[in-house]
Design an enzyme around this catalytic site. Structure first.
Site, short mmCIF file in Angstrom:
data_model
loop_
_atom_site.label_atom_id
_atom_site.label_comp_id
_atom_site.label_asym_id
_atom_site.label_seq_id
_atom_site.Cartn_x
_atom_site.Cartn_y
_atom_site.Cartn_z
N ARG A 31 17.49 45.08 41.24
CA ARG A 31 17.56 46.75 41.67
C ARG A 31 17.42 47.67 40.54
O ARG A 31 17.89 47.12 39.29
CB ARG A 31 18.61 46.86 42.53
CG ARG A 31 19.91 46.45 41.96
CD ARG A 31 21.12 46.56 42.63
NE ARG A 31 22.46 45.96 42.20
CZ ARG A 31 23.12 45.88 41.28
NH1 ARG A 31 23.11 47.25 40.73
NH2 ARG A 31 24.28 45.15 40.96
N GLU A 33 31.94 27.42 36.27
CA GLU A 33 31.12 27.28 35.17
C GLU A 33 32.30 27.45 33.91
O GLU A 33 33.17 27.77 34.24
CB GLU A 33 29.83 28.31 34.98
CG GLU A 33 30.45 29.77 35.14
CD GLU A 33 29.09 30.79 35.12
OE1 GLU A 33 28.10 30.35 35.72
OE2 GLU A 33 29.35 32.09 34.83
P1 ADP Z 1 25.80 47.41 38.15
O1 ADP Z 1 25.63 45.87 37.92
O2 ADP Z 1 24.50 48.28 38.69
O3 ADP Z 1 26.55 48.22 37.30
P2 ADP Z 1 28.19 46.86 39.66
O4 ADP Z 1 28.31 45.56 38.94
O5 ADP Z 1 29.28 47.99 39.16
O6 ADP Z 1 26.99 47.35 39.59
O7 ADP Z 1 28.64 46.90 41.06
C1 ADP Z 1 27.64 46.05 41.71
C2 ADP Z 1 27.31 46.42 43.07
O8 ADP Z 1 28.18 46.85 44.14
C3 ADP Z 1 26.21 47.78 42.87
O9 ADP Z 1 25.30 47.82 43.61
C4 ADP Z 1 27.27 48.83 43.41
O10 ADP Z 1 26.63 49.97 44.08
C5 ADP Z 1 28.01 47.94 44.71
N1 ADP Z 1 29.35 48.46 44.71
C6 ADP Z 1 30.06 49.48 43.83
N2 ADP Z 1 31.29 49.34 44.50
C7 ADP Z 1 31.18 48.92 45.84
C8 ADP Z 1 32.10 48.78 46.65
N3 ADP Z 1 33.42 49.57 46.56
N4 ADP Z 1 31.85 48.13 47.98
C9 ADP Z 1 30.79 47.61 47.77
N5 ADP Z 1 29.89 47.57 46.81
C10 ADP Z 1 30.05 48.25 45.85
P1 ADP Z 2 28.97 40.05 39.67
O1 ADP Z 2 27.59 39.47 40.53
O2 ADP Z 2 30.23 40.18 40.25
O3 ADP Z 2 28.29 41.00 38.57
P2 ADP Z 2 28.63 38.21 37.22
O4 ADP Z 2 28.20 36.59 37.36
O5 ADP Z 2 27.66 39.28 36.68
O6 ADP Z 2 29.00 38.63 38.77
O7 ADP Z 2 30.06 38.35 36.24
C1 ADP Z 2 30.65 39.61 36.26
C2 ADP Z 2 31.51 39.51 34.85
O8 ADP Z 2 32.27 38.31 34.79
C3 ADP Z 2 30.61 39.24 33.77
O9 ADP Z 2 30.16 40.76 33.41
C4 ADP Z 2 31.64 38.61 32.78
O10 ADP Z 2 32.31 39.82 32.17
C5 ADP Z 2 32.11 37.87 33.28
N1 ADP Z 2 31.88 36.49 33.42
C6 ADP Z 2 30.80 35.97 34.26
N2 ADP Z 2 30.62 34.67 33.97
C7 ADP Z 2 31.33 34.32 32.90
C8 ADP Z 2 31.40 33.19 31.89
N3 ADP Z 2 30.96 32.05 32.37
N4 ADP Z 2 32.38 33.19 30.98
C9 ADP Z 2 33.00 34.32 30.75
N5 ADP Z 2 32.95 35.47 31.44
C10 ADP Z 2 32.01 35.69 32.48
#
Ligand code: ADP
Ligand code: ADP
Ligand code: MG
Length: 648
Positions: free
Chosen positions: A301, A204
């Site tokens: 969640r 994307e």
């Molecule tokens: P959130 O979006 O709730 O802030 P994060 O984006 O930090 O959570 O993490 C995404 C998910 O991955 C959370 O559910 C967290 O519990 C899980 N997570 C965090 N650390 C680890 C790890 N070391 N290995 C696997 N899963 C993890």
């Molecule tokens: P995850 O499942 O690991 O949380 P996300 O899709 O939520 O994956 O993306 C994690 C982070 O990556 C976002 O919080 C943002 O900072 C960055 N990100 C994701 N998509 C984009 C995008 N299209 N452009 C810029 N940054 C992005």
């Protein structure tokens, strides 16, 4: 659906979130049931719960991810519902289904909603149909590299490659231009395969000056849905949240309303029930705008950063989860919700900012978490507990609430200044530097903020040498206990007429170092590094191997020289490539007999959520490869031996 008061809950999780859920459950008069791995037998969440069940060995795959064992524990304890926390099984539709089949209420959305949002590509297609803006890109089925490269070119660089099954920032690569695309794709697919058993990716548009703004939504089973405003989680490192806040700085009312509406639409599109978060990426180049945000994903969640929303709304989201799970309607409607003040959360991790933020494990020899007005700390550990390599190394979340953003940030910085952790290294100083960073405080930041000034944010303290001198004094005192007297009392007939100088070798954070001691009748004075005043915060803690100096959120380890260390170094000759931490060897890129050049990538180890490339320390030839891709490796394990020019 009828209302049925839930009298007991099993928490299928560990650490701070298990403790946090237990606290609310107890307040609601529920019986609480913990599950734990063998490594967590004495963990805080076990101590807090009314009863606890062992569910297997330390690795999560053999305990916290075992649906069968968790359901056995639920049946044995008569748990009426299961709260999954976050991570682990919280977003596994088969777990939600298994709970239902066992006649146990799953405190979370229906399996169908989890499934619908589980894959990022399908989720995007689904919410787009409901009229929610999504990031432009390719999220179709084709995965051949040439096709994806052509799509990337059509979208326009920079692009972001994402694992469709992704989470936790894994399998994600930003690509600046066509020449870097193939490598980034291969590495993202490999990481995705390892982490999720699914190598598929989407491509994307990389949104410029991106702000991560997410909306907390809540739905009940009676068709009611509200949002509890936004959280700004733009302070990230490697696409992972570090500091989160609510509300988002500079959020105009019309954008808040538009985002809130879009989030509720996204939730309704999948028949959502319970707590969820809809994550948006916003183009922050000209501030937040009603037409400048796009759906990224929905997390089905409770989120790590939910406490900032609790702080500004005054509602306990875990209580809401239990109410909704028991069939009640939402306690308030949209009109009954309002924002009070500002809240910020910092994730306190056992990790080493000076060495690429690698997880740092071991016993917590001291743990002083802050208290005070507007401060909340959520933790799952106590002093004496151990941070193990098996789970997420988060020690605590420090949440500050104030009337204004400035007050909240002041309180956070002050609380972090009073936080003391000895044993594992932590990111406290880094978090405090962030809470105090001028540009961030002025509201001028995006998701690149941390990376742009990583050096500044992790810069050593100007008081470092003074802190080390304090450590040396403690180490000298330990090596020369008063009973034994100073070396001066030695019966060598030497008369004390002038000060005697002595070179004092020691080990500083694993590296050999030297100080000069100037002995006089009153004891030693220490010469080391640059003279200067002592830091404002300083504590010296005894550890079995030496002393730990805690100063300004940092830990410095000092120990006496180890006579054996020298020999080991000698044998190594720089040609042994060892695992830098516990993890999984995901790739071995060389074979015996290969010639390699200094800096060349030899192998890739994955630990926690990151891949770490191991590079050749010097030019040489691969003599031996001692491990295989796919294998778990222990910290310090010998992986590859090189015959280097030096050793030859
Ligand atoms: P959130 O979006 O709730 O802030 P994060 O984006 O930090 O959570 O993490 C995404 C998910 O991955 C959370 O559910 C967290 O519990 C899980 N997570 C965090 N650390 C680890 C790890 N070391 N290995 C696997 N899963 C993890
Ligand atoms: P995850 O499942 O690991 O949380 P996300 O899709 O939520 O994956 O993306 C994690 C982070 O990556 C976002 O919080 C943002 O900072 C960055 N990100 C994701 N998509 C984009 C995008 N299209 N452009 C810029 N940054 C992005
Ligand atoms: Mg996300």
């Amino acid at each position: 659906m009828t209302t049925r008061r839930l009298a007991s809950v099993l928490i299928a999780n560990r650490g701070e979130i298990a403790c946090r859920v237990i606290r609310t459950a107890k307040r609601l008069g529920m019986r609480t049931i913990a599950v734990h791995s063998e490594a967590d037998r004495d963990a805080l969440h076990v101590a807090l719960a009314d009863e606890a069940h062992s569910i297997g060995p330390a690795p999560a795959a053999e305990s916290y991810l075992r649906i069968d064992r968790i359901l056995d524990a639920a049946r044995a304890s008569g748990a009426e519902c299961i709260h999954p926390g976050y991570g682990f099984l919280s977003e596994r539709p088969d777990f939600a289904e298994a709970c239902a089949e066992a006649g146990i209420v799953f405190v979370g959305p229906p399996a169908s909603a989890i499934r619908a949002m589980g894959l990022k590509d399908a989720a995007k297609a689904l919410v787009a149909k409901a009229g929610v803006p999504v990031v432009p890109g390719y999220h179709g089925a084709r995965q051949d590299p040439d096709f994806l490269a052509a799509e990337a070119a059509a979208i326009g660089f920079p692009v972001l490659i994402k694992a469709v099954a992704g989470g936790g920032g894994k399998g994600m690569r930003r690509v600046e231009g066509p020449e870097a695309f193939a490598d980034a794709l291969a590495s993202a697919q490999r990481e995705a395969q390892n982490a999720f058993g699914d190598p598929r990716v989407l491509v994307e548009k990389y949104v410029l000056s991106p702000r991560h703004v997410e909306i907390q939504v809540f739905c009940d089973a009676h068709g009611n849905a509200v949002h509890l405003f936004e959280r700004d989680c733009s302070l990230q490192r490697r696409h992972q949240k570090v500091i989160e806040e609510a509300p988002a700085p500079g959020m105009p009312e019309d954008v808040r309303a538009a985002m809130g509406r879009a989030a509720v639409e996204a939730a309704k599109a999948v028949g959502y029930v319970g707590a969820g978060t809809v994550e948006f990426i916003a183009d922050g180049r000209e501030g937040l705008r009603p037409d400048g945000f796009w759906f990224m994903e929905m997390n089905t969640r409770l989120q790590v950063e939910h406490p900032v929303t609790e702080a500004i709304t005054g509602h306990d989201l875990v209580e809401w989860q239990f109410r909704v799970a028991s069939g009640e309607t939402l306690p308030v409607g949209q009109a009954g919700l309002a924002i009070h003040g500002h809240a910020v959360e910092a994730r306190l991790y056992a990790e080493d900012p000076d060495h690429g933020f690698l997880p740092s494990t071991g016993p917590l020899r001291a743990l002083d978490l802050p208290e005070g007005e507007g401060i909340r700390v959520d933790t799952g550990v106590r002093a004496g507990d151990r941070v193990t390599p098996f789970y997420d190394p988060m020690i605590a979340k420090v949440i500050a609430h104030g009337a204004t953003r400035t007050e909240a940030l002041d309180r956070l910085a002050d609380a972090l200044g009073r936080t003391r952790v000895a044993g594992p290294k932590t990111n406290v100083a880094f978090l405090k530097a962030l809470a105090e960073a001028e540009e961030f405080r002025a509201g001028r930041f995006d998701t690149g903020f941390i990376d742009r000034d990583l050096a500044g944010l992790t810069a050593p303290s100007p008081h470092r040498d003074a802190a080390i001198r304090a450590g040396i004094r403690a180490l000298v005192a330990r090596e020369n206990p008063p009973a034994a007297g100073s070396p001066w009392d030695a019966a060598d007939g030497f008369q004390l007429s002038e000060a005697r100088r002595q070179v004092f070798p020691f080990v500083l954070d694993g590296e050999p170092a030297e100080a000069v001691l100037q002995w006089s009748a009153s004891g030693p004075s220490v010469e080391y590094g640059q003279a200067g005043p002592e830091p404002a915060s300083l504590a010296v803690i005894e550890a079995p191997s030496g002393v730990l100096v805690l100063s300004e959120g940092r830990q410095i380890a000092l120990s006496p020289p180890d006579p054996f260390a020298v020999d080991l170094d000698h044998i190594d000759q720089g040609g042994t490539i060892k695992a830098p931490m516990h993890g999984r060897l995901v790739a071995v890129l060389v074979a015996p007999g290969d010639t390699v050049v200094r800096g060349q990538r030899l192998a890739v180890v994955e630990a926690m959520k990151m891949e770490h490339a191991l590079t050749a320390p010097a030019d040489g030839t691969v003599a031996e490869v001692a491990a295989e891709a796919g294998q778990q490796v222990a910290e310090g394990a010998r992986l590859i031996t090189l015959t280097t020019e030096d050793a030859a």
